[in-house]
Motif scaffolding. Structure first.
Motif, short mmCIF file in Angstrom:
data_model
loop_
_atom_site.label_atom_id
_atom_site.label_comp_id
_atom_site.label_asym_id
_atom_site.label_seq_id
_atom_site.Cartn_x
_atom_site.Cartn_y
_atom_site.Cartn_z
N ASP A 144 0.81 -1.24 0.00
CA ASP A 144 0.00 0.00 0.00
C ASP A 144 0.83 1.28 0.00
O ASP A 144 0.45 2.27 0.61
CB ASP A 144 -0.97 0.01 1.19
N VAL A 145 1.95 1.27 -0.71
CA VAL A 145 2.86 2.42 -0.65
C VAL A 145 2.48 3.57 -1.58
O VAL A 145 3.06 4.65 -1.49
CB VAL A 145 4.32 2.01 -0.93
N ILE A 146 1.53 3.35 -2.46
CA ILE A 146 1.06 4.44 -3.31
C ILE A 146 -0.15 5.11 -2.66
O ILE A 146 -0.16 6.32 -2.41
CB ILE A 146 0.72 3.93 -4.74
N LYS A 147 -1.15 4.30 -2.35
CA LYS A 147 -2.39 4.82 -1.78
C LYS A 147 -2.15 5.52 -0.42
O LYS A 147 -2.79 6.52 -0.12
CB LYS A 147 -3.37 3.66 -1.62
N PHE A 148 -1.24 4.97 0.39
CA PHE A 148 -1.01 5.51 1.72
C PHE A 148 0.36 6.17 1.89
O PHE A 148 0.88 6.25 2.99
CB PHE A 148 -1.21 4.41 2.77
N ARG A 149 0.90 6.65 0.80
CA ARG A 149 2.21 7.30 0.87
C ARG A 149 2.22 8.42 1.92
O ARG A 149 3.20 8.60 2.64
CB ARG A 149 2.62 7.85 -0.49
N PHE A 150 1.13 9.17 2.02
CA PHE A 150 1.05 10.28 2.96
C PHE A 150 1.24 9.82 4.41
O PHE A 150 1.66 10.60 5.26
CB PHE A 150 -0.27 11.05 2.81
N LYS A 151 0.97 8.55 4.70
CA LYS A 151 1.19 8.00 6.03
C LYS A 151 2.61 7.46 6.19
O LYS A 151 3.00 7.07 7.29
CB LYS A 151 0.20 6.87 6.32
N MET A 152 3.35 7.40 5.10
CA MET A 152 4.67 6.76 5.09
C MET A 152 5.80 7.72 4.75
O MET A 152 6.86 7.30 4.31
CB MET A 152 4.67 5.61 4.08
#
Length: 183
Positions: A144-152
């Motif tokens: 999920d590194v594209i959809k949740f990039r903002f969390k990462m």
């Protein structure tokens, strides 16, 4: 029940009940990585109801591999345990009901494939906790590194600052995985 048929039933169940799991496309892609990398010891951080774990086990049992999987939700842990039995893969899975941040430092094993799919904002912490638990030839997958990039953001900053070789692969129309390999 035949395992592939059971996986179809599980997929339908999680789609109807809005249970987060990897997509079939993601599962197929990861199974290919497991196979081509000759994975023997896999660590999964977050098993949910066991859908991904069963896919991984389907590959690993062919070469007598083992899985260590960690789940934080009691309900998901119990459901996964039941699903492992139905799928006939319990014997190759060590399944912990624990917070991964607490149990990872206690694990003495090393792994050649790590799949991280829990608490996106903690991805960097998970990476640091498992870094020394990997064998000389390993692969780490962060989902999920594209959809949740903002969390990462801290993960991305760390990867760049440490010049860690990685690749982002878009698997689904809206998301993908980060692949980190150590040659």
């Amino acid at each position: 029940m035949e395992r592939q048929e059971f996986l179809k039933i599980l997929k339908k169940h999680w789609e109807e009940n809005d249970i987060p799991n990897i997509s079939l496309e993601n599962a197929v892609f990861l199974r290919g990585l497991i196979k081509t990398n000759n994975t023997k010891r896999l660590l999964e951080i977050w098993s949910a109801n066991g859908y991904s774990t069963i896919h991984f086990a389907d590959e690993l049992e062919k070469i007598w591999g083992k899985i260590t999987s960690i789940e934080f939700s009691q309900l998901a842990y119990e459901e996964a345990q039941d699903n492992f039995k139905v799928a006939g893969v319990s014997e190759i899975i060590t399944h912990y009901f624990w917070d991964a941040r607490e149990i990872l430092p206690l694990l003495d094993e090393t792994y050649d494939f790590v799949f991280i799919d829990w608490l996106k904002k903690e991805s960097l912490n998970f990476l640091k906790l498992i870094w020394d638990k990997t064998d000389s030839w390993w692969i780490i997958i962060i989902d999920d590194v594209i959809k949740f990039r903002f969390k990462m953001e801290s993960l991305y900053e760390y990867i760049e600052s440490e010049k860690i070789d990685h690749e982002i692969v878009q698997i689904d129309s809206d998301d993908g995985i980060m692949i980190i390999k150590k040659p």
